[in-house]
Design a protein around this motif. Structure first.
Motif, PDB file in Angstrom:
ATOM      1  N   LYS A  99      -6.048   2.894   6.381  1.00 38.90           N
ATOM      2  CA  LYS A  99      -5.625   2.338   5.108  1.00 38.90           C
ATOM      3  C   LYS A  99      -4.337   3.037   4.680  1.00 38.90           C
ATOM      4  CE  LYS A  99      -6.887  -0.426   1.618  1.00 38.90           C
ATOM      5  NZ  LYS A  99      -7.317  -1.825   1.770  1.00 38.90           N
ATOM      6  N   THR A 123      -1.586   3.547   1.709  1.00 41.20           N
ATOM      7  CA  THR A 123      -1.355   3.399   0.273  1.00 41.20           C
ATOM      8  C   THR A 123       0.065   3.827  -0.067  1.00 41.20           C
ATOM      9  OG1 THR A 123      -2.231   5.617  -0.148  1.00 41.20           O
ATOM     10  CG2 THR A 123      -3.781   3.780  -0.274  1.00 41.20           C
ATOM     11  N   GLN A 146       0.396  -2.079   0.127  1.00 40.24           N
ATOM     12  CA  GLN A 146      -0.791  -1.468   0.707  1.00 40.24           C
ATOM     13  C   GLN A 146      -1.117  -2.217   1.985  1.00 40.24           C
ATOM     14  OE1 GLN A 146      -4.117  -0.999  -1.894  1.00 40.24           O
ATOM     15  NE2 GLN A 146      -2.911  -0.194  -3.601  1.00 40.24           N
ATOM     16  N   LEU A 147      -1.600  -1.491   2.970  1.00 36.97           N
ATOM     17  CA  LEU A 147      -1.781  -2.050   4.305  1.00 36.97           C
ATOM     18  C   LEU A 147      -3.119  -1.605   4.871  1.00 36.97           C
ATOM     19  CD1 LEU A 147      -0.389  -3.401   6.928  1.00 36.97           C
ATOM     20  CD2 LEU A 147       0.220  -1.066   7.529  1.00 36.97           C
ATOM     21  N   THR A 148      -3.778  -2.507   5.584  1.00 40.82           N
ATOM     22  CA  THR A 148      -4.984  -2.165   6.335  1.00 40.82           C
ATOM     23  C   THR A 148      -4.753  -2.475   7.813  1.00 40.82           C
ATOM     24  OG1 THR A 148      -6.457  -2.614   4.472  1.00 40.82           O
ATOM     25  CG2 THR A 148      -7.436  -2.623   6.662  1.00 40.82           C
ATOM     26  N   SER A 149      -5.076  -1.505   8.661  1.00 44.70           N
ATOM     27  CA  SER A 149      -4.931  -1.681  10.105  1.00 44.70           C
ATOM     28  C   SER A 149      -6.218  -1.236  10.782  1.00 44.70           C
ATOM     29  CB  SER A 149      -3.755  -0.849  10.635  1.00 44.70           C
ATOM     30  OG  SER A 149      -3.642  -0.969  12.040  1.00 44.70           O
ATOM     31  N   LYS A 188      -2.490  -5.949   8.460  1.00 44.10           N
ATOM     32  CA  LYS A 188      -1.969  -6.869   7.450  1.00 44.10           C
ATOM     33  C   LYS A 188      -1.763  -6.129   6.133  1.00 44.10           C
ATOM     34  CE  LYS A 188      -4.193 -11.086   9.235  1.00 44.10           C
ATOM     35  NZ  LYS A 188      -5.114 -12.216   8.909  1.00 44.10           N
ATOM     36  N   PHE A 189      -0.784  -6.615   5.377  1.00 47.59           N
ATOM     37  CA  PHE A 189      -0.557  -6.069   4.048  1.00 47.59           C
ATOM     38  C   PHE A 189      -1.594  -6.645   3.080  1.00 47.59           C
ATOM     39  CE2 PHE A 189       3.678  -5.230   5.781  1.00 47.59           C
ATOM     40  CZ  PHE A 189       3.914  -3.951   5.287  1.00 47.59           C
ATOM     41  N   ASP A 190      -2.312  -5.768   2.393  1.00 45.88           N
ATOM     42  CA  ASP A 190      -3.212  -6.210   1.327  1.00 45.88           C
ATOM     43  C   ASP A 190      -2.417  -6.531   0.063  1.00 45.88           C
ATOM     44  OD1 ASP A 190      -5.494  -5.572   2.961  1.00 45.88           O
ATOM     45  OD2 ASP A 190      -5.091  -3.475   2.494  1.00 45.88           O
ATOM     46  N   GLN A 191      -1.303  -5.824  -0.071  1.00 44.50           N
ATOM     47  CA  GLN A 191      -0.417  -6.033  -1.217  1.00 44.50           C
ATOM     48  C   GLN A 191       1.012  -5.791  -0.760  1.00 44.50           C
ATOM     49  OE1 GLN A 191      -1.327  -3.626  -4.711  1.00 44.50           O
ATOM     50  NE2 GLN A 191       0.852  -3.497  -5.222  1.00 44.50           N
ATOM     51  N   ALA A 235       1.588 -10.668   0.605  1.00 40.70           N
ATOM     52  CA  ALA A 235       0.268 -10.195   1.013  1.00 40.70           C
ATOM     53  C   ALA A 235      -0.268 -11.063   2.144  1.00 40.70           C
ATOM     54  CB  ALA A 235      -0.688 -10.226  -0.175  1.00 40.70           C
ATOM     55  N   GLY A 236      -0.902 -10.441   3.121  1.00 36.08           N
ATOM     56  CA  GLY A 236      -1.419 -11.150   4.282  1.00 36.08           C
ATOM     57  C   GLY A 236      -0.475 -11.170   5.458  1.00 36.08           C
TER      58      GLY A 236
END
Length: 813
Positions: A637, A639, A660-663, A690-693, A706-707
């Motif tokens: 994650k 931030t 914000q990004l989740t990988s 993908k970018f959450d934000q 986002a996405g």
């Protein structure tokens, strides 16, 4: 108490230039600590009687093995086996030690030994490298350890593998390392991503260390590879031990060091595009067991891959020269001092071979049309002084490093990448500008590896100072109106001076709960202070007068960053290790620079971005070290993601914390020797990032992305390599090797409009090898695949290298 560097007559030559560099930092304690540790060491040299350990090295048929190298891990102690396979080593004290035994024809081994006064001669058996895999040692946790015993994802390539892959530049490890991508736009500044963590600014997201020295930024980084002992790639955040800019991972490069044996080598490679690459080196003891010298050099030149239709000539011709020099002094069995100097001088006659639009770049490959041609001169140096102590209670090391880079364009460089005279960039204002300097100091203490204590620990302090004076002008020529600039024949000059300084304290400890289960805890605190002064001016033809558009303005920022780590590892059996860990890393914050865009005000601070990583995996070594299978799962994650925006035509990056990004993903590596002489290697990585934000400004409006996927992040990487070696006599072997790489979909802009679809690369190599001479024939990108390797969000793209063929002749003694 004050210390004067000049008073240390013995070390005066070493510290002569360091004194001036240290004076750049207003840290009295910084200077005093360096001298204090040195004085303590010199006054407390261990003079106890030593214990002699004797051994013999044989092969599977019990024949003696001569000229095998025996090293004691985490020390400066070493030996060479004689013609009968015998060797002896003098140890400073009793205890448990681990050896590394190497020979060119055999797989390396790492036996543990117990040294005491009653030792009898020990026998060590080496197996041919065509029958079993090498046991690899790495320094990933700042001490020498077996790779398969380290509880996180790491890939290591030893000297044999570096030669087999034919690696000349760090970006060529793309595809070899799972979920790693590296490329440059033609300026030899490799931008690297790991597991979806990437950057296009000069603060990397993946830190690079060469011989223990942090390559502080992309400006002071030396990407060329020659005379390499090992490359280690640590995947996932490594903030606890490595600090700033290790949020994606670490590339750790170790070059070959001089020993008691005089050795030398020379290598000549010739290829298409008039490729000429020469490497040579020599290492020798000046005084046996005391003073050692080593030197290696690289000369590299080639014609450009691109053709400039405007000049009807090759565009990106390159010519470079590099060197790496060592002077090592073993004071005693416990103390050693190492002085190292590296340098790189490149001339690129056509930097940034870029074409607007992926369709044009791929439809008319390796051709461009630019009216402003120039030569980029790029000079980098890296000097380090390392002091190491191996004690009975603890180990200590100090490393002081000074890095410098001076890069400029001899004449204005094309800023519109077209045949019109619209925009050009000027930065040739003398060496007081665009001359980046960095000074780093690392103090490190570790527990004594010879003890039987359940607690193993590492602690240290890191300090740095960077000075970056930059002056650059954007020139708008007579055709500027064709790009709707609104005026022509004027220049905007931006001047900035950035000073960065900081320090960090770190510690990590591993406790053995029992014989199978270990727990590791770590914490690091980094503090950084930055200041930046900016000045802007405007000039319009025919006048030469400069009008101030931004008066000299100073901005400051500072921040702290905490990097914790928690890890559990469990030795399932003698062949399998399971681990699970949490780690955190960060990329440094900073201040926005001055640009020609009035909508982008300078000196706005942005915060560090953080990566929080959860990982579990298993490492397996089966069939008597003939099969290695490593698998890892990760969830990361990000931030306060730093989102870069390239401001044109200055080519200046403005960074803001807007995402914000989740990988998450999986990695697998398999190494196998299924039959004598046949080596197989397979690696696979899949990343879903993908970018959450993600909110960015575009044409005066806020755009929500986002996405979208992060840049420089293939969704899949894969490698399959096979090598067969066949002895045709006692001293002659022939080899054949093939490699297949697969790189999945990759995006080069945040809106994901510039995409490189999946592609394959084929490499091949064959040759004949003797103990001293080797001749190879090789091909890279054998099928001539055309693909985008680098792109900018404004639409300009750079293609990966075309098909390259060549031959290499090497000699060593």
């Amino acid at each position: 108490m004050n210390y004067n560097l000049d008073q240390l007559d013995v070390f005066g030559p070493i510290f002569a230039s360091a004194k001036k560099r240290l004076s750049l930092i207003n840290y009295p304690m910084f200077k005093q600590f360096s001298i204090l540790f040195l004085l303590i060491g010199l006054l407390h040299l261990n003079t106890k009687s030593q214990i002699t350990f004797t051994g013999k090295i044989i092969n599977a048929t019990k024949a003696p093995v001569a000229n095998a190298s025996i090293l004691v891990l985490n020390s400066n102690i070493h030996s060479i086996s004689d013609s009968n396979g015998h060797f002896n080593i003098k140890f400073p004290s009793q205890g448990n030690y681990q050896l590394e035994i190497n020979h060119i024809n055999f797989a390396s081994i790492h036996p543990s030994i117990q040294v005491n006064k009653n030792n009898n001669e020990s026998i060590f058996i080496l197996i041919e490298s065509t029958k079993t895999l090498d046991e690899l040692v790495v320094t990933a946790e700042k001490k020498e350890e077996l790779l398969q015993k380290i509880p996180f994802s790491i890939t290591a390539l030893n000297a044999k593998q570096v030669n087999a892959f034919g690696l000349w530049n760090t970006k060529e490890i793309t595809g070899i390392i799972p979920n790693l991508y590296s490329a440059d736009p033609g300026d030899a500044r490799d931008v690297t991503s790991v597991r979806g963590i990437a950057t296009s600014s000069y603060d990397p997201a993946v830190a690079t260390y060469i011989d223990g020295v942090n390559q502080f930024s992309l400006d002071t980084y030396i990407p060329t590879l020659f005379d390499i002992e090992r490359i280690e790639v640590l995947r996932g955040p490594q903030g606890t031990l490595y600090g700033r800019n290790a949020m994606g991972g670490v590339i750790n490069i170790i070059t070959k060091q001089p020993t008691n044996t005089s050795t030398g080598f020379a290598d000549l490679s010739l290829g298409n595009y008039n490729q000429q690459r020469i490497t040579a080196g020599f290492k020798t003891p000046i005084i046996k067991d005391k003073i050692f010298f080593g030197a290696s050099i690289l000369s590299n030149k080639r014609d450009g891959f691109y053709t400039n239709d405007f000049t009807h000539s090759s565009y990106d011709n390159q010519n470079g020269f590099s060197g790496n020099y060592f002077l090592k002094y073993i004071v005693s069995s416990r103390w050693d001092i190492n002085l190292n100097f590296k340098h790189l001088a490149n001339e690129n006659q056509g930097p940034f071979p870029l074409v607007f639009g992926a369709e044009d770049a791929l439809g008319n490959p390796y051709r461009l049309n630019q009216n402003s041609t120039t030569t980029m001169k790029d000079k980098t140096s890296n000097t380090s002084l390392s002091i190491r102590y191996a004690g009975s209670g603890f180990n200590f090391s100090s490393q002081t490093a000074y890095q410098q880079n001076y890069r400029y364009y001899t004449t204005p460089i094309d800023g519109d990448f077209s045949p019109i005279d619209a925009i050009s960039i000027i930065n040739n204002y003398g060496n007081q500008w665009n001359n980046i300097k960095a000074l780093t100091q690392d103090f490190k203490f570790t527990s004594n590896n010879t003890s039987n204590s359940k607690l193993k620990w590492t602690a240290g302090a890191f300090l740095f100072y960077q000075d970056a004076p930059v002056k650059q002008a954007t020139r708008f020529g007579k055709d500027a109106n064709k790009l709707m600039i609104g005026d022509s024949l004027f220049s905007i000059t931006n001047i900035s001076t950035t000073l960065k300084k900081g320090f960090a304290l770190y510690g990590q400890a591993t406790y053995a709960i029992n014989n199978q289960l270990n727990i590791t805890l770590g914490l690091r605190n980094d503090y950084e202070n930055q200041s930046e002064s900016v000045l802007g001016s405007y000039q319009h033809d025919p006048s030469t007068d400069q009008y101030i558009t931004r008066s000299d303005t100073l901005g400051r920022t500072n921040f702290n960053a905490l990097s914790p780590k928690l890890s559990l590892d469990y030795q399932v059996n003698n062949n399998s290790l399971w681990y699970g860990n949490y780690s955190r890393g960060f990329r440094a914050g900073g201040l926005s620079p001055l640009s020609s865009d009035p909508s982008q005000p300078p000196l706005l601070g942005y915060l560090p971005e953080y990566s929080n990583n959860f990982e579990t995996g298993i490492k397996n070594n089966w069939l008597g070290n003939k099969l290695i299978v490593n698998i890892a799962l990760f969830y990361t994650k990000i931030t306060d993601a730093q989102v870069p925006s390239l401001v044109l035509p200055d080519a200046i990056t403005i960074t803001k914390n807007t995402g914000q990004l989740t990988s998450k993903g999986i990695e697998a590596e398999i190494f196998a020797i299924p039959a004598k002489g046949l080596l197989l290697q397979y690696s696979f990585g899949a990343t879903n990032a993908k970018f959450d934000q993600l909110d960015i400004a575009a044409q005066g409006e806020s755009v929500n992305l986002a996405g979208k996927h992060p840049i420089f992040t293939p969704n899949t990487t894969s490698l399959l390599a096979a090598q067969y070696t066949l002895p045709i006599s006692a001293h002659i072997k022939i080899m054949a090797r093939a490699e297949w790489k697969y790189i999945g979909s990759t995006y080069f802009d945040l809106a994901n409009t510039i995409e490189q679809t999946p592609y394959h690369l084929l490499n091949a190599k064959t040759g004949i090898e003797t103990e001293k001479i080797a001749l190879y024939f090789w091909a890279k990108n054998l099928a001539g695949t055309k693909y985008i390797s680098y792109g900018y969000d404004f639409g300009a793209v750079h293609l990966g290298d075309p098909a390259i063929f060549g031959t290499s002749l090497s000699f060593k003694f």
